[in-house]
Scaffold this active site. Structure first.
Site, PDB file in Angstrom:
ATOM      1  N   CYS A   2       0.818  -1.218   0.000  1.00 22.51           N
ATOM      2  CA  CYS A   2       0.000   0.000   0.000  1.00 22.51           C
ATOM      3  C   CYS A   2       0.851   1.266   0.000  1.00 22.51           C
ATOM      4  CB  CYS A   2      -0.878   0.026   1.232  1.00 22.51           C
ATOM      5  SG  CYS A   2      -1.881  -1.433   1.433  1.00 22.51           S
ATOM      6  N   ARG A  27       5.598  -0.376  -6.047  1.00 16.22           N
ATOM      7  CA  ARG A  27       5.521  -1.208  -4.857  1.00 16.22           C
ATOM      8  C   ARG A  27       4.486  -2.326  -4.986  1.00 16.22           C
ATOM      9  NH1 ARG A  27       6.672   1.002   0.278  1.00 16.22           N
ATOM     10  NH2 ARG A  27       8.366   2.434   0.049  1.00 16.22           N
ATOM     11  N   TRP A  75      -3.085  -2.750  -1.492  1.00 20.96           N
ATOM     12  CA  TRP A  75      -2.693  -4.127  -1.772  1.00 20.96           C
ATOM     13  C   TRP A  75      -3.500  -4.966  -0.792  1.00 20.96           C
ATOM     14  CZ3 TRP A  75       0.417  -8.102   0.589  1.00 20.96           C
ATOM     15  CH2 TRP A  75       0.885  -9.077  -0.293  1.00 20.96           C
ATOM     16  N   ASN A 100      -2.187   2.252   5.718  1.00 19.95           N
ATOM     17  CA  ASN A 100      -1.273   1.154   5.389  1.00 19.95           C
ATOM     18  C   ASN A 100      -1.107   0.315   6.644  1.00 19.95           C
ATOM     19  OD1 ASN A 100      -0.885   2.331   2.941  1.00 19.95           O
ATOM     20  ND2 ASN A 100       1.265   2.904   3.288  1.00 19.95           N
ATOM     21  N   GLY A 101      -1.037  -1.000   6.477  1.00 23.80           N
ATOM     22  CA  GLY A 101      -0.822  -1.857   7.645  1.00 23.80           C
ATOM     23  C   GLY A 101      -2.033  -2.714   7.937  1.00 23.80           C
ATOM     24  N   GLU A 489      18.611 -17.872  -5.775  1.00 24.03           N
ATOM     25  CA  GLU A 489      18.238 -16.519  -6.191  1.00 24.03           C
ATOM     26  C   GLU A 489      17.848 -16.522  -7.673  1.00 24.03           C
ATOM     27  OE1 GLU A 489      17.370 -13.933  -4.895  1.00 24.03           O
ATOM     28  OE2 GLU A 489      17.670 -12.353  -6.352  1.00 24.03           O
ATOM     29  N   LYS A 493      14.189 -15.395  -9.119  1.00 27.18           N
ATOM     30  CA  LYS A 493      13.998 -14.352 -10.144  1.00 27.18           C
ATOM     31  C   LYS A 493      13.147 -14.895 -11.278  1.00 27.18           C
ATOM     32  CE  LYS A 493      14.895 -11.552  -8.429  1.00 27.18           C
ATOM     33  NZ  LYS A 493      15.558 -11.228  -7.188  1.00 27.18           N
ATOM     34  N   GLU A 496       9.467 -15.367 -10.212  1.00 27.57           N
ATOM     35  CA  GLU A 496       8.819 -14.080  -9.929  1.00 27.57           C
ATOM     36  C   GLU A 496       8.362 -13.358 -11.188  1.00 27.57           C
ATOM     37  OE1 GLU A 496      10.486 -11.224  -6.603  1.00 27.57           O
ATOM     38  OE2 GLU A 496      12.093 -12.158  -7.713  1.00 27.57           O
ATOM     39  N   HIS A 512      19.072 -37.422  -5.031  1.00 27.94           N
ATOM     40  CA  HIS A 512      18.251 -37.797  -3.877  1.00 27.94           C
ATOM     41  C   HIS A 512      16.774 -37.478  -4.114  1.00 27.94           C
ATOM     42  CE1 HIS A 512      21.789 -38.839  -1.614  1.00 27.94           C
ATOM     43  NE2 HIS A 512      22.339 -37.691  -1.963  1.00 27.94           N
ATOM     44  N   LYS A 611       6.655  -4.557  -3.738  1.00 24.79           N
ATOM     45  CA  LYS A 611       8.072  -4.231  -3.581  1.00 24.79           C
ATOM     46  C   LYS A 611       8.493  -4.260  -2.122  1.00 24.79           C
ATOM     47  CE  LYS A 611      12.176  -2.936  -4.799  1.00 24.79           C
ATOM     48  NZ  LYS A 611      13.021  -4.039  -5.290  1.00 24.79           N
TER      49      LYS A 611
END
Ligand code: F6R
Length: 616
Positions: A2, A27, A75, A100-101, A489, A493, A496, A512, A611
């Site tokens: 948000c 974001r 969001w 926000n929150g 990583e 990427k 995402e 395995h 973000k």
């Protein structure tokens, strides 16, 4: 996540609010809205699902004009991403709030307020705030007094802004667990959850602290601290170049940020290297004394930052001989941790506002937490004004500059550089580095920006390789040693931004279980510097080839891995093995980028992601 923007001015602020929201788009969000007191004194709003551009269209069709207003990108956490859940939320035609929150006690508050006759029009936790405020306003008659009374009843995290039809000369704000910054203008003042939203109107900022309540009028700003005492918060001049929020010649912010890595790595090293050693003071005046006492390191972070921590564990144990544990913050914060004596708590975060990482730090610091006490806390962070930095004893700032692409790239490599500096500083102070190791690595660090530039020059080769992924749905990433977190990583990427399912394994784990997945439709991406594990890695690659798997190997020129049927090899510049995880990250970033472009996804704002994850 948000975003909040607010303004009180002499001029019409609708366009300022919309521009501020646009600057926060990176974001991640799913709806947007704004409310203002119009020139006739009425409280008006527009809300739309989807992009800020939809809100802009609504404004073009039905213009709103006013001198006091608030705006928000949402969001969704409580209630679906739809118009009636979008902020601002109203109480009647009197009050508007953006938030926000998360308000944790919204359930009982909602029941109480419904009992008092309030009718709710959304499923959000935010709506309880605006009705609670309205209720307080009835008895107290003043918005500031009502806000002070209302926040005492809110449990959870919030950064919020309020406007009232009855007091159209002021914008009220408060924060607890969610950042807010005031932008100071001439005869006008602004508010936002991130200063980037206000760079268009000012370069002077005042950061609110936990529990602060602020009253912004056109020509004054008043702040009260968590105890209700009037306080003056420092005014900070912002230095980052305005061009940072511009894509320049690049098609996406992500590509721009990948290509910025030589420059920002250089910046992260600046002022931190002596002739043949790391300058320990770079970590703060008390660092040398503290580091001498460190016997263990506990690293906590999320996502990409967690992967940086995993690389650091290899470095800290191998080079500096310091036992190190690494854990994702969302797990660490809720478990009873047995803390070894003299453990340094290290948090890693690009934003410095990630809710889980902040909570882990707060647990680690608080006397009554599940964790017993740590020697000290160090934040490795990209935002000097963030909560994480403010609440840690020591800080080493990465100098990645503003990162706009939701998928983290330059933040990760600068975190790795900072963590290598930490490893060398700890080893230096404790006398545990092998002879000549520090001088050698300082020299290698100086050469690193050039090496990164060489890796980026392979851009076109990697674009070609990406074509192989155009019709693939799954992939494996393999690495050994410090390259295992690099493989993780790389997989993160790819998933995402291209939405291809990608998993990473230490190459030795292949037989395995995951080997069962390997066939011609499962590309296996491998990072292979020329180190003592390369022969073992070659055996793992044989295991893949024998099952008809398709290999894409990023390999040191001297590693002896040759291309052939089913094996594409991309030759990498030679680099000291300690720094190899930094270099080998770059081709994986580029690969994900080009695969995503090929598949036509929203590279800079991938679906469902934010973000800065400021809620749990
Ligand atoms: C992935 C990514 C996330 C973040 C994570 C932590 O590309 O960006 O996994 O790394 O949300 O964020 P920070 O580093 O801001 O704490």
């Amino acid at each position: 996540m948000c975003g909040i923007v607010g303004a009180v001015a002499e001029r019409n602020i609708a366009a300022i609010l919309v521009e501020g929201l646009k600057r926060l788009e990176y974001r991640g969000y799913d709806s947007a809205g704004l409310a203002l007191i119009d020139d006739g004194g009425a409280l008006r709003r527009h809300r739309r699902t989807g992009k800020v551009s939809s809100l802009e269209r609504a404004l073009a069709e039905e213009p709103l004009s006013g001198r006091l207003g608030i705006a928000h990108t949402r969001w969704a956490t409580h209630g679906a991403p739809c118009e009636h859940n979008a902020h601002p939320h109203f109480s009647g035609d009197e009050l508007a709030v953006v938030h926000n929150g998360i308000i944790e006690n919204h359930g009982p508050l909602r029941e109480r307020l419904q009992g008092l006759g309030y009718v709710f029009t959304s499923e959000t936790d935010t709506e309880v705030i605006v009705h609670l405020l309205h209720h307080k306003l009835q008895s107290l008659g003043d918005l500031t007094a009502a806000l002070k009374a209302a926040v005492g009843e809110l449990h959870g995290a919030y950064g919020l802004a309020v406007i009232s039809r009855a007091q159209p000369d002021r914008l009220l704000a408060t924060r607890s667990g969610s950042p807010l910054v005031i932008g100071l203008g001439l005869g006008e003042n602004f508010l936002a959850s991130d200063q980037i939203a206000l760079r268009q109107v000012t370069d002077r900022f005042m950061y609110l602290e936990e529990g602060d309540i602020a009253e912004l009028r056109r020509d004054s700003v008043q702040v009260w601290d968590v105890h209700g005492q009037p306080v003056t918060r420092e005014t900070v001049q912002y230095h980052e170049g305005a061009e940072a929020a511009d894509k320049g010649e690049y098609r996406h912010f992500m590509l721009k940020e990948i290509h910025e890595q030589p420059k920002v790595v250089q910046r992260t090293l600046e002022g931190r290297l002596g002739s043949d050693h790391v300058l320990v003071q770079a970590f703060g005046p008390q660092a040398a004394e503290l580091f001498a006492r460190v016997k263990n390191v506990q690293i906590v972070a999320c996502g990409t930052s967690y992967h940086a921590g995993m690389v650091a564990r290899y470095w800290l144990e191998d080079l500096a001989g310091i036992p190190c544990q690494v854990e994702v913050a969302s797990e660490f914060r809720y478990r009873k941790v047995a803390v070894q004596a003299d453990t340094l708590f290290v948090s890693i975060s690009q934003s410095g506002e990630t809710a889980d990482t902040l909570a882990a730090l707060r647990n680690a610091k608080s006397g009554d937490s599940k964790a017993s006490s740590y020697l000290s806390s160090l934040a490795i962070c990209n935002v000097g004004t963030s909560s994480l930095v403010r609440e840690s004893d020591l800080t080493l700032l990465t100098q990645a500059g503003l990162e706009i692409g939701v998928a983290s790239t330059k933040a990760f490599t600068t975190q790795l550089v900072a963590l290598l500096l930490l490893t060398l500083a700890l080893g230096q102070v404790r006398g545990t580095l092998g002879a000549g190791v520090e001088a050698r690595l300082v020299e290698e660090l100086r050469r690193l920006p050039t090496r990164l530039g060489e890796a980026l020059a392979m851009d076109k080769t990697i674009e070609k390789v990406s074509e192989f992924f155009a019709d693939k749905h799954h992939s494996l990433f393999l690495g050994r040693g410090t390259q295992f977190p690099v493989a993780m990583e790389g997989a993160l990427k790819l998933k995402e931004i291209s939405y291809i399912h990608a998993e990473a394994y230490p190459a030795g784990e292949l037989k395995h279980g995951p080997l069962a997945l390997v066939d011609g439709d499962m590309p296996v991406v491998t990072v292979a510097p020329n180190n003592e594990l390369v022969e073992k890695l070659k055996s793992n690659l044989q295991e893949v080839r024998a099952r008809g798997g398709e290999l894409i190997v990023f390999a040191d020129r001297e590693a002896g891995i040759d291309p052939g049927p089913g094996t594409q090899v991309v030759a990498m510049p030679h680099i000291d093995d300690v720094l190899a995880p930094i270099l080998y990250t770059l081709p994986l970033q580029l690969l994900s980028y080009y695969v995503a472009v090929l598949r036509g996804t929203d590279v800079d704002q991938p679906r469902n992601l934010a973000k800065s994850v400021t809620v749990e």
